[in-house]
Structures are given as structure tokens and as C-alpha cells.
Design a protein around this motif. Structure first.
Motif, mmCIF file in Angstrom:
data_model
loop_
_atom_site.group_PDB
_atom_site.id
_atom_site.type_symbol
_atom_site.label_atom_id
_atom_site.label_comp_id
_atom_site.label_asym_id
_atom_site.label_seq_id
_atom_site.Cartn_x
_atom_site.Cartn_y
_atom_site.Cartn_z
ATOM 1 N N UNK A 197 0.831 -1.199 0.000
ATOM 2 C CA UNK A 197 0.000 0.000 0.000
ATOM 3 C C UNK A 197 0.873 1.259 0.000
ATOM 4 N N UNK A 198 1.915 1.257 0.818
ATOM 5 C CA UNK A 198 2.813 2.408 0.899
ATOM 6 C C UNK A 198 3.494 2.675 -0.443
ATOM 7 N N UNK A 199 3.985 1.631 -1.084
ATOM 8 C CA UNK A 199 4.705 1.812 -2.344
ATOM 9 C C UNK A 199 3.763 2.276 -3.458
ATOM 10 N N UNK A 200 2.565 1.723 -3.509
ATOM 11 C CA UNK A 200 1.602 2.134 -4.538
ATOM 12 C C UNK A 200 1.230 3.596 -4.364
ATOM 13 N N UNK A 201 0.988 4.012 -3.128
ATOM 14 C CA UNK A 201 0.638 5.414 -2.872
ATOM 15 C C UNK A 201 1.746 6.344 -3.364
ATOM 16 N N UNK A 202 2.995 5.973 -3.126
ATOM 17 C CA UNK A 202 4.104 6.796 -3.586
ATOM 18 C C UNK A 202 4.188 6.857 -5.102
ATOM 19 N N UNK A 203 3.947 5.742 -5.779
ATOM 20 C CA UNK A 203 4.022 5.720 -7.239
ATOM 21 C C UNK A 203 2.930 6.555 -7.882
ATOM 22 N N UNK A 204 1.752 6.599 -7.265
ATOM 23 C CA UNK A 204 0.638 7.343 -7.846
ATOM 24 C C UNK A 204 0.842 8.848 -7.772
ATOM 25 N N UNK A 205 1.822 9.283 -7.005
ATOM 26 C CA UNK A 205 2.105 10.721 -6.938
ATOM 27 C C UNK A 205 2.773 11.230 -8.210
ATOM 28 N N UNK A 206 3.350 10.306 -8.996
ATOM 29 C CA UNK A 206 4.009 10.690 -10.258
ATOM 30 C C UNK A 206 3.100 10.369 -11.436
ATOM 31 N N UNK A 207 3.262 11.091 -12.525
ATOM 32 C CA UNK A 207 2.501 10.821 -13.728
ATOM 33 C C UNK A 207 3.058 9.634 -14.487
ATOM 34 N N UNK A 208 2.257 9.048 -15.404
ATOM 35 C CA UNK A 208 2.716 7.870 -16.155
ATOM 36 C C UNK A 208 4.028 8.102 -16.908
ATOM 37 N N UNK A 209 4.186 9.272 -17.524
ATOM 38 C CA UNK A 209 5.410 9.527 -18.299
ATOM 39 C C UNK A 209 6.638 9.559 -17.405
ATOM 40 N N UNK A 210 6.504 10.181 -16.229
ATOM 41 C CA UNK A 210 7.631 10.243 -15.297
ATOM 42 C C UNK A 210 7.965 8.852 -14.757
ATOM 43 N N UNK A 211 6.923 8.087 -14.429
ATOM 44 C CA UNK A 211 7.164 6.722 -13.927
ATOM 45 C C UNK A 211 7.884 5.889 -14.981
ATOM 46 N N UNK A 212 7.418 5.990 -16.218
ATOM 47 C CA UNK A 212 8.005 5.188 -17.289
ATOM 48 C C UNK A 212 9.462 5.569 -17.526
ATOM 49 N N UNK A 213 9.751 6.870 -17.522
ATOM 50 C CA UNK A 213 11.128 7.320 -17.731
ATOM 51 C C UNK A 213 12.034 6.838 -16.605
ATOM 52 N N UNK A 214 11.554 6.913 -15.373
ATOM 53 C CA UNK A 214 12.345 6.456 -14.226
ATOM 54 C C UNK A 214 12.588 4.952 -14.294
ATOM 55 N N UNK A 215 11.571 4.208 -14.697
ATOM 56 C CA UNK A 215 11.705 2.752 -14.818
ATOM 57 C C UNK A 215 12.736 2.391 -15.882
ATOM 58 N N UNK A 216 12.652 3.064 -17.032
ATOM 59 C CA UNK A 216 13.611 2.772 -18.104
ATOM 60 C C UNK A 216 15.039 3.097 -17.660
ATOM 61 N N UNK A 217 15.207 4.227 -16.980
ATOM 62 C CA UNK A 217 16.542 4.606 -16.508
ATOM 63 C C UNK A 217 17.053 3.622 -15.470
ATOM 64 N N UNK A 218 16.181 3.152 -14.621
ATOM 65 C CA UNK A 218 16.568 2.201 -13.577
ATOM 66 C C UNK A 218 17.226 0.969 -14.185
#
Length: 486
Positions: free
Chosen positions: A459-480
Motif C-alpha cells: 500500500x505504501x509503495x503504490x501510494x508513492x508511485x501514484x504521486x508521479x505521472x505515467x510519463x515520469x514513472x516510465x522514464x524512471x523505470x527505463x533509466x533504472x
């Protein structure tokens, strides 16, 4: 309607249909007789009501009107209702019971299934839930179009459900269709419907599913950051503990830590079990699609193969379509090593899972719950956040396999495990894992406390991820994943 909706909440959307028959024709006489006999003006009824207090749209067939067959007028009524549900942002529940296309109207009636399908897809394309309850009987073009497009599909007990009706089959071929095939229970056993339930049970199933599919994302709360335990354990000790028969698996996690759980197709059990659980669930306030490798079936000689990975990809598509967080749970001794798996495209299915996870718009969390061996583990790994139970691990092969490759003996497995840095703390140090979830002292000894700890962390991790937009999440995931090992 009475069995599904809140009492007294039904409101019809229907207006008198255009009459498709020429006056004085035999078809006009049939329509007039059907209206008198059934008490309905067409084979489709549409409207809205409340389901557990939630406003929903409904489209249902009335079989007593010309066997629920779909002609031009019925199709137009259905499409108008779907379009209204889409405009008003309503979940849509469909309850077909139909012999298929209305033969009296021929080709024009036949192609109405295309129009209906387009309307359903437009509804789904804007992220709205579409649930289907297949009733007795559902056949022909109805089953092959809007009856088979539900994000969740359940069926009435002992219902006849199939593409070609058995009476037509026998007339065409001169012998009967095999018994027990076109029956809802058989479709469930084959993973083609998610459950077989009565109308009353369908009400509760729809309420549970919509609690996840239509959940208010703004209500998700992060809570306090979970505590980690980064004390290293011996690699072979972690492996031994992860293999305990009484260690909690994904089914135990859903039972003890989740609410509003709806298990979807491919998870019914038996010899066709694909070794993977697909479910809708909520962890605290966080809704999610859950893909979990099922250690129970894998212990029963049903390792994860192509069929299980296809079920996983269904879950990925569902998460993407509805914008729901996706949780993947890794707990596998390895992929299926067999002739059937190779010919079924195991390697290609692993590759497709990797590709879809890396590009998914939805928030993703991976949980290493126990064993994490080989390509079966890798297939569900790429995520925005990766969590690892204290005694879980990740390895290219089970340590015994690695030992056999290097030394032609399994005797060196403990030393190989230590040298390959497969432990939770090793994975955390290398940037493969983001958080280690404590086991005090072992998940097998404290299953409820451990599962609840995992649930709070998810629950904690999902809440944190939802604070970012899809494009930002995707870019961070690709960079990771680009930067791993650099």
C-alpha cells in the motif's frame, strides 16, 4: 435486475424501437406475437441502477423475446446504451442470453456485432469497467462479440455457452455435438470464464470487482514508511527457508492481507492450472491487479509455462487499460522445462512479459516473496519498485543447477549461492531491490503478521508511485534498468 441491483433502483433507458419488419410480412407477425408472449418490445433491455450504492449501467437480453436474438433494432438499443454509459462515466454490466443473430434480418443483423463491439471497445478505451454475466443460453455472434469482451466474465451454473448451438451443429453434421463442452463449468475449468455463480452471487462478485476496478485512487494513503531489516542471512539458509512447504505463498497473502479479492481465469485449480494466480484485490486503500506465481501448484509438478505467462499478460493488459497498479509476486523454482513448454513458446512468452512490463503505463510493484529462479522469475521482475522478503532470493538458475553447470555436481550449491550474491541484502546493495521486508524470525512461523506487513508495504509503495505521472514513472523505470551494473 431484481437479483443484481439494489432494491427499487432500476431505471429503464429504453424508447420504443424502430420496427425492422415490413408491415404484413410473416416477420412482422412474429414480432407482434413475441411482444404479446414475452411482454417486452425487443430482445435487449437497457438502463441503470445502483449496485451496492454505486451507479451502474446494465444491458441484458430477454430470451423469451425471439430467443434473445439480436437484430438491427436490438443492436441499436444496445449501442445507444453503451455510448450513454461511456459519456456518463458508468461501469457497464452486460447479461446476455441469446441464440445469436436474428436470422429473419440476415446479413445486416449479422454485422451489427461489429457495431456493438466497437461501442464496447470505446467504453473500455476510456478506462471504464465492463463486466459480463453469461446466462443460459449464450451462443453465436453474441458470445463471439460483446459476450466475450468483459474485463471480468462470470457465468450462470449449467448454462449452455458456445459459439455454434448444438441443435444447429447436429442439423449440419448429422451427429450431436460432444456433451459437456458447451457448459459454463467446462469453460471455467478451461480458464475461459472467471467463475460460475448464481445471479445472487453475481451481485456480490460484481460489487467486489468494482471495488477494485472503479476504486477512488485519491483515497489511497501511504502511511508510515515500512521498517527494513538489512541484517544479512546466509544464502543457503535463505534458500532453505524459502522452500518450506508451510511458507506463505501468494494465495495466503491474498487471504490474510487483502480485501475485495476477485480471482480471474486460469486460477481454478486442477490439471490445467498454469502455476499463476491472477486476481483483483485491495491492500489497505490501494487497488491492484495481482499476478502471483503459485508455489502450491509448482510444488505439485506444475511449473510456470507458456499458459501461465499468457495469463500474466492478460493481467498486464487489464492494469494498463484501467490504469490500475500492478503487483507481480515472484515465488518460483523455475520455468517449465519440457517439450510442451518449448513448443508452446516459453522463451517468447518470457520476452513478451519483459517487454510489456518495461513499457506499461500503470504503476508497477514487484514482490520477491520466496524462490526466484531463472526466466520464470525474470519474466515478472521489471517494475517501478521491487520489494524482497528477507529470505527471498533471485538467481539465474536454482543453485543446484548452477553447481551442475560449473562443477558437474549439485554438491556445491551452497557455495554457489553465496558467491552469486542472490540474497535480499545483496540484491538491495546492487540496486535490483528497493526494500527488504523483515521476517521475524521466519515467515512460516508468523504467517499473518508477515503477510500483513507485506500488505502495508505494498500500500505504501503504490501510494508513492501514484504521486508521479505515467510519463515520469516510465522514464524512471527505463533509466533504472538501463543503469543496472553501470
Amino acid at each position: 435486475m431484481d437479483a443484481i441491483l439494489d432494491q427499487g433502483s432500476w431505471k429503464s433507458w429504453d424508447v420504443p424501437p424502430a420496427d425492422p419488419a415490413e408491415p404484413g410480412s410473416s416477420y412482422a407477425d412474429e414480432l407482434a406475437a413475441a411482444r404479446v408472449k414475452s411482454g417486452y418490445d425487443e430482445a435487449v433491455i437497457t438502463g441503470e441502477g445502483l449496485l451496492g450504492g454505486r451507479r451502474v449501467a446494465i444491458a441484458a437480453c430477454e430470451f423469451s423475446f425471439m430467443a434473445g436474438s439480436i437484430g438491427v433494432a436490438a443492436a441499436e438499443r444496445l449501442v445507444v446504451a453503451v455510448e450513454r454509459a461511456t459519456r456518463e462515466g458508468l461501469p457497464l454490466l452486460a447479461a446476455p442470453a441469446s441464440g445469436g443473430t436474428r436470422m429473419q434480418e440476415g446479413a445486416l443483423a449479422f454485422v451489427q456485432m461489429v457495431k456493438i463491439t466497437a461501442a464496447i471497445q470505446a467504453h473500455r478505451a476510456v478506462g471504464l469497467p465492463y463486466l459480463v454475466y453469461l446466462r443460459h443460453p449464450t451462443t453465436g455472434g453474441v458470445f463471439a462479440s460483446w459476450g466475450s469482451l468483459g474485463q471480468v466474465t462470470v457465468a450462470e451454473p449449467e448454462a449452455l455457452i458456445g459459439f455454434l448451438g448444438p441443435r444447429v451443429f447436429e442439423s449440419l453434421h448429422g451427429y450431436p455435438f460432444p456433451e459437456g463442452v458447451q457448459v459454463s463449468e467446462n469453460l471455467h475449468a478451461k480458464g475461459l470464464v472467471d467463475a460460475v455463480v448464481s445471479a445472487g452471487e453475481a451481485r456480490e462478485a460484481a460489487i467486489r470487482a468494482l471495488a477494485v476496478l472503479a476504486a477512488d485512487r485519491s483515497a489511497i494513503t501511504a502511511g508510515e514508511p515500512p521498517v527494513e531489516d538489512l541484517r544479512p542471512v546466509e544464502a543457503w539458509e535463505a534458500i532453505t527457508r524459502s522452500r518450506r512447504d508451510d511458507r506463505p505463498g501468494v494465495r495466503t497473502l491474498l487471504k490474510l492481507a487483502a480485501t475485495d479479492v476477485t480471482k480471474l481465469s486460469g486460477t481454478g485449480g486442477g490439471k490445467n492450472e498454469p502455476g499463476l494466480v491472477l486476481a483483483l484485490a485491495k491492500f489497505g486503500t490501494a487497488p491492484a491487479v495481482v499476478l502471483g506465481q503459485d508455489r502450491r501448484t509448482q510444488r505439485a509438478n506444475s511449473p510456470l509455462g507458456p499458459a501461465g505467462l499468457r495469463v500474466a499478460r492478460r493481467g498486464m493488459r487489464l492494469a494498463a487499460e484501467l490504469g490500475l497498479p500492478l503487483i507481480t509476486v515472484i515465488d518460483t523454482a523455475g520455468a517449465d522445462l519440457s517439450k510442451a513448454a518449448e513448443e508452446g513458446g516459453l522463451a517468447a512468452e518470457i520476452a513478451r512479459c519483459l517487454a510489456e512490463l518495461l513499457t506499461l503505463d500503470a504503476p508497477t510493484v514487484c514482490l520477491l516473496l520466496g524462490e526466484g529462479a531463472g526466466g520464470a522469475a525474470l519474466a515478472l521482475l521489471p517494475a517501478d519498485r521491487v520489494l524482497c522478503a528477507q529470505h527471498a532470493w533471485l538467481s539465474p538458475l536454482p543453485p543446484e543447477g548452477a553447481s551442475a553447470i560449473l562443477y558437474r555436481s549439485v554438491d556445491f550449491a551452497p557455495e554457489i549461492a553465496q558467491a552469486q550474491h542472490i540474497r535480499a541484502t545483496d540484491l538491495r546493495r546492487e540496486g535490483i531491490v528497493d526494500r527488504v521486508i523483515p521476517e521475524q524470525p521466519d515467515a512460516a512461523y508468523e504467517p499473518r503478521q508477515f503477510c500483513e506487513r507485506v500488505g502495508r508495504t505494498l500500500e505504501h509503495e503504490i501510494a508513492g508511485l501514484l504521486e508521479a505521472g505515467p510519463a515520469d514513472r516510465l522514464a524512471t523505470r527505463q533509466a533504472r534498468y538501463r543503469n543496472l551494473g553501470r
